[in-house]
Every structure is written in C-alpha cells, then in structure tokens.
Scaffold this motif. Structure first.
Motif, PDB file in Angstrom:
ATOM      1  N   THR A 298       3.479  13.207  -6.690  1.00  0.00           N
ATOM      2  CA  THR A 298       2.676  14.143  -5.907  1.00  0.00           C
ATOM      3  C   THR A 298       2.932  13.891  -4.426  1.00  0.00           C
ATOM      4  OG1 THR A 298       0.974  14.131  -7.622  1.00  0.00           O
ATOM      5  CG2 THR A 298       0.376  15.037  -5.471  1.00  0.00           C
ATOM      6  N   THR A 300       2.427  14.338  -0.406  1.00  0.00           N
ATOM      7  CA  THR A 300       1.434  14.779   0.574  1.00  0.00           C
ATOM      8  C   THR A 300       2.101  14.809   1.943  1.00  0.00           C
ATOM      9  OG1 THR A 300       0.633  12.539   1.038  1.00  0.00           O
ATOM     10  CG2 THR A 300      -0.383  13.710  -0.814  1.00  0.00           C
ATOM     11  N   THR A 303       2.637  10.757   2.450  1.00  0.00           N
ATOM     12  CA  THR A 303       2.924   9.831   1.362  1.00  0.00           C
ATOM     13  C   THR A 303       3.467  10.576   0.148  1.00  0.00           C
ATOM     14  OG1 THR A 303       0.691   9.998   0.436  1.00  0.00           O
ATOM     15  CG2 THR A 303       1.063   8.278   2.101  1.00  0.00           C
ATOM     16  N   GLU A 305       2.784  10.041  -3.961  1.00  0.00           N
ATOM     17  CA  GLU A 305       2.029   9.297  -4.967  1.00  0.00           C
ATOM     18  C   GLU A 305       2.758   9.368  -6.303  1.00  0.00           C
ATOM     19  OE1 GLU A 305      -2.592   9.174  -5.818  1.00  0.00           O
ATOM     20  OE2 GLU A 305      -1.644  10.809  -6.936  1.00  0.00           O
ATOM     21  N   ARG A 307       2.270   8.442 -10.357  1.00  0.00           N
ATOM     22  CA  ARG A 307       1.339   8.072 -11.423  1.00  0.00           C
ATOM     23  C   ARG A 307       2.087   8.041 -12.750  1.00  0.00           C
ATOM     24  NH1 ARG A 307      -4.128   8.140 -10.331  1.00  0.00           N
ATOM     25  NH2 ARG A 307      -4.705   9.027  -8.293  1.00  0.00           N
ATOM     26  N   GLY A 342       3.201   0.793   1.551  1.00  0.00           N
ATOM     27  CA  GLY A 342       2.491   1.506   0.507  1.00  0.00           C
ATOM     28  C   GLY A 342       1.587   0.595  -0.293  1.00  0.00           C
ATOM     29  N   THR A 343       1.153   1.093  -1.459  1.00  0.00           N
ATOM     30  CA  THR A 343       0.260   0.336  -2.328  1.00  0.00           C
ATOM     31  C   THR A 343       0.693   0.542  -3.772  1.00  0.00           C
ATOM     32  OG1 THR A 343      -1.312   2.180  -2.509  1.00  0.00           O
ATOM     33  CG2 THR A 343      -1.682   0.574  -0.738  1.00  0.00           C
ATOM     34  N   LEU A 344       0.234  -0.356  -4.639  1.00  0.00           N
ATOM     35  CA  LEU A 344       0.493  -0.231  -6.072  1.00  0.00           C
ATOM     36  C   LEU A 344      -0.651  -0.891  -6.817  1.00  0.00           C
ATOM     37  CD1 LEU A 344       3.819  -0.572  -7.950  1.00  0.00           C
ATOM     38  CD2 LEU A 344       1.839  -1.824  -8.801  1.00  0.00           C
ATOM     39  N   THR A 357      -0.459   3.386 -10.599  1.00  0.00           N
ATOM     40  CA  THR A 357      -0.482   4.286  -9.452  1.00  0.00           C
ATOM     41  C   THR A 357       0.161   3.594  -8.257  1.00  0.00           C
ATOM     42  OG1 THR A 357      -2.537   5.290 -10.234  1.00  0.00           O
ATOM     43  CG2 THR A 357      -1.922   5.681  -7.930  1.00  0.00           C
ATOM     44  N   ALA A 358       1.131   4.253  -7.661  1.00  0.00           N
ATOM     45  CA  ALA A 358       1.800   3.729  -6.463  1.00  0.00           C
ATOM     46  C   ALA A 358       1.819   4.816  -5.404  1.00  0.00           C
ATOM     47  CB  ALA A 358       3.216   3.281  -6.787  1.00  0.00           C
ATOM     48  N   VAL A 359       1.627   4.403  -4.173  1.00  0.00           N
ATOM     49  CA  VAL A 359       1.687   5.310  -3.031  1.00  0.00           C
ATOM     50  C   VAL A 359       2.711   4.752  -2.048  1.00  0.00           C
ATOM     51  CG1 VAL A 359       0.419   6.374  -1.134  1.00  0.00           C
ATOM     52  CG2 VAL A 359      -0.724   5.983  -3.330  1.00  0.00           C
TER      53      VAL A 359
END
Length: 369
Positions: A298, A300, A303, A305, A307, A342-344, A357-359
């Motif tokens: 996804t 944005t 970012t 995303e 999933r 980012g994050t995970l 979920t990773a961004v």
C-alpha cells in the motif's frame, strides 16, 4: 643525604642514566621482528629507571657529575615514556606514567635548592610540558590504531551479518521449498507419477536458486558482488508468489500496485523482497496448513506499507504454530527496516492467523540517464 663526591657516589649518580640508556638499547638492538614485542615490555624497566632517577636526584644532589647527566637522563626517560604509552598494556601504565612524570619534572629541583617555593613550582611546571608532549606522542598513534582495529572489527561484523541475512533470507527459503516439494512428491509418487515429476522439477528449480544464493554469498567473502547480479527486488515478487503457491498447500496472492516499484529505492526494494521472503518462509515452516496468504503493498505519500497475512488453517492455532525461539530472521529484518527509516512488526491476526507489517520510506528512484 651523601656529601661525598667520590668515585662510588659518582657511579651511583650515573646509574639511572646508564639504566635508561641500556633499557632503550635492549629494546631496539634486536632483530627487527622482535623490536615491537620488546617495546611492549618496557613498562616495568621504565618504572625502575624512574625510581632510580628519583632516588639519586634527592639522595645524591652533589655527586659532581653536573646537570648534563641528569638532562640526558630526563631526555631518555621522555623517550621511554612515549614508547611505553604507545606499546605497553594499559594495566602496566598505571604506575609507570606517574613515576616517570615525577622523575622528569622534579630532577632540576635539587640543583636549585636555594630557589623559592614559587620558583621550584615554575621549574616543575616547565618540565611538565615535555612530559605531556611525550605522552601525546605515544597516545595519538595508539588511539589511531585502536580506532583502525575497531573499524576493521565493525566491518567484519557487518559482513558476517550480511552473509547471515543472505543465507537466512534466500537459501533457507529455497531449502524449505525443497523440503515441502519432496514431502509432496513422496505422497503422490505412487498414485500420480506426473505430479511427482512436476514436484521434482520444482525441487530442481529451488535447488538451483539456493546454489545461486550460495554462490553470491561465497563471492562476498572474496569481494563485492558483481554489478551484473543485483539483489532481488519487488519486481521479482510475482515469480516468488507463483513458486510459493505451487510448492505447497497454501495459496498466495500478491497485491502490488505499479506505483510501488517507482516509489521504492533500490535498497528499500531489496529489503521489501527480503521481508516477503521471510514472511512466506515462516508461513511454510510454522503454518503449513494455512489455506491462504496475502501479500499487499500500500503506497502512501511518504511510505510504502507491506502486509503479509495468513489465515489460521484447519488445525487449532496452538497445535499448528510451532514458533521456534531464538530465530534471527525477524529481528535482523527489523533492524534493517529501522536502518532505512522504517518499521517492522509481527503478531497474531484474526482467528489463529498471523500478520507481518512493515513500513518503508518511499522515495522516487533516480534512474541513470
């Protein structure tokens, strides 16, 4: 304090100078390969020379040899101070540095016994300057050497982590696919040989992919990977999803908008591919009975995303999911995502399912003209 200026007293007064000079000659007048090792052993001899210098300076101030001997003695002590600061172990420097500094700074005081207290402080302070210079001359290359070793150790650690990630992300994924295909072929070989042949073909393909990943990993031990073999990115996900679906009972679906490929940098794209590989590998290993897995991207404004979700399958979650403790895949990918900005995260989802979920930050890829 001895008043005599006889030969014995003069010899005693010259003893520290002779000892310091002899210590330095002992260290350097050896085969070149042994010099550095001997320089590292000078802390205790230097301490002994400093103690002798202090004793003779105050016990034999009128031995008759003059200030020339003591000046030469101080110069050699300064040289030894620089050498031990550079080469000796830190634990051996604790007594050596203060005692040698005292021997160098206090040697003129017996020669100016009639000076005032402030003048004596001035003489001692003046001789602190060469002491500081000697310590700095030894400490600076020592610090640079420590920084170089630390940089080399850090580079080796980064290389080991990179090798570990490659082995875990790619080789483990292909090998787990081989295991699944071999299990499937064993069950259908007797009833449907054609399906067994297809499974063997997929095993061959996964094996070749694992060998390619191993070749790339081994090549990293000899140097950087060639530019003609770039790391996989999101453009290779459709093939990955197709191979995953054909290799087991879990049907995987990919939702990859065309905009995602343009919004991820090369490094972020490679990280996204690794994240999907790790998620699918975990599904195959820990949820082999899951009927469906979804990989959705996804984008944005800033970012992208990712999933990856799988359902709970037919069996209850406690009996189905066998999470092995101490795995390195998700923690390593979490650090990699954080390094990119980012994050995970991963955790239970729905009725016995699981979701990762990773961004990752989105940037416009700059293509070379």
């Amino acid at each position: 304090m001895w008043e005599s200026t006889g030969p014995v007293v003069k010899v005693l007064d010259a003893l520290p100078s002779l000892a310091t000079a002899g210590t330095l000659v002992w260290a350097v007048a050896r085969p070149r390969t042994a010099v550095r090792q001997r320089l590292g052993r000078l802390a205790h001899p230097t301490t002994a020379c400093a103690v002798l210098s202090l004793i003779t300076s105050f016990a034999l101030p009128n031995a008759g040899l003059g200030s020339g001997w003591k000046l030469a003695e101080a110069a050699v002590l300064l040289l030894l101070l620089a050498v031990v600061t550079r080469w000796s172990p830190l634990r051996e420097l604790k007594p050596t540095l203060p005692l040698t500094a005292l021997a160098v700074t206090l040697w003129p005081l017996p020669l100016v016994a009639g000076a005032s207290f402030l003048e004596s402080i001035g003489f001692a302070t003046f001789w602190l300057l060469p002491v500081a210079v000697a310590v700095a001359a030894g400490a600076y290359p020592r610090r640079q050497e420590l920084r170089r070793r630390s940089a080399v150790a850090e580079a080796r650690r980064d290389q080991r982590l990179q090798l570990s990630r490659d082995l875990h992300d790619f080789v483990a994924h292909d090998i787990s696919g081989i295991v699944v295909q071999a299990q499937a072929a064993r069950f259908v070989a007797a009833t449907d040989p054609s399906q067994a042949v297809l499974a063997l073909e997929r095993i061959e393909k996964a094996g070749l992919s694992a060998l390619a990943a191993m070749d790339r990993t081994v090549q990293m031990l000899h140097g950087p990977a060639p530019a003609t073999e770039p790391l996989p990115d999101v453009s290779q996900l459709p093939s990955l999803i197709s191979d995953f679906t054909s290799a087991g009972a879990t049907e995987a679906h990919l939702d990859l908008p065309p905009l995602v490929t343009e919004r991820l940098s090369r490094e972020a794209g490679s990280a996204a591919y690794r994240i999907v590989v790790e998620a699918l590998t975990n599904i195959r290993r820990h949820a082999p009975d899951a009927s469906r897995a979804t990989v959705a991207f996804t984008p944005t404004a800033t970012t992208v995303e990712i999933r990856v979700t799988n359902d709970g399958g037919a069996r209850p979650a406690p009996a189905r999911r066998r999470v092995s403790r101490g795995g390195l895949g998700l923690p390593a990918l979490t650090e990699h995502a954080q390094a990119l900005g980012g994050t995970l995260s991963a955790g239970p989802h729905g009725d016995g399912g699981w979701q990762l979920t990773a961004v990752l930050p989105a940037t416009l890829r700059k293509e070379s003209p």
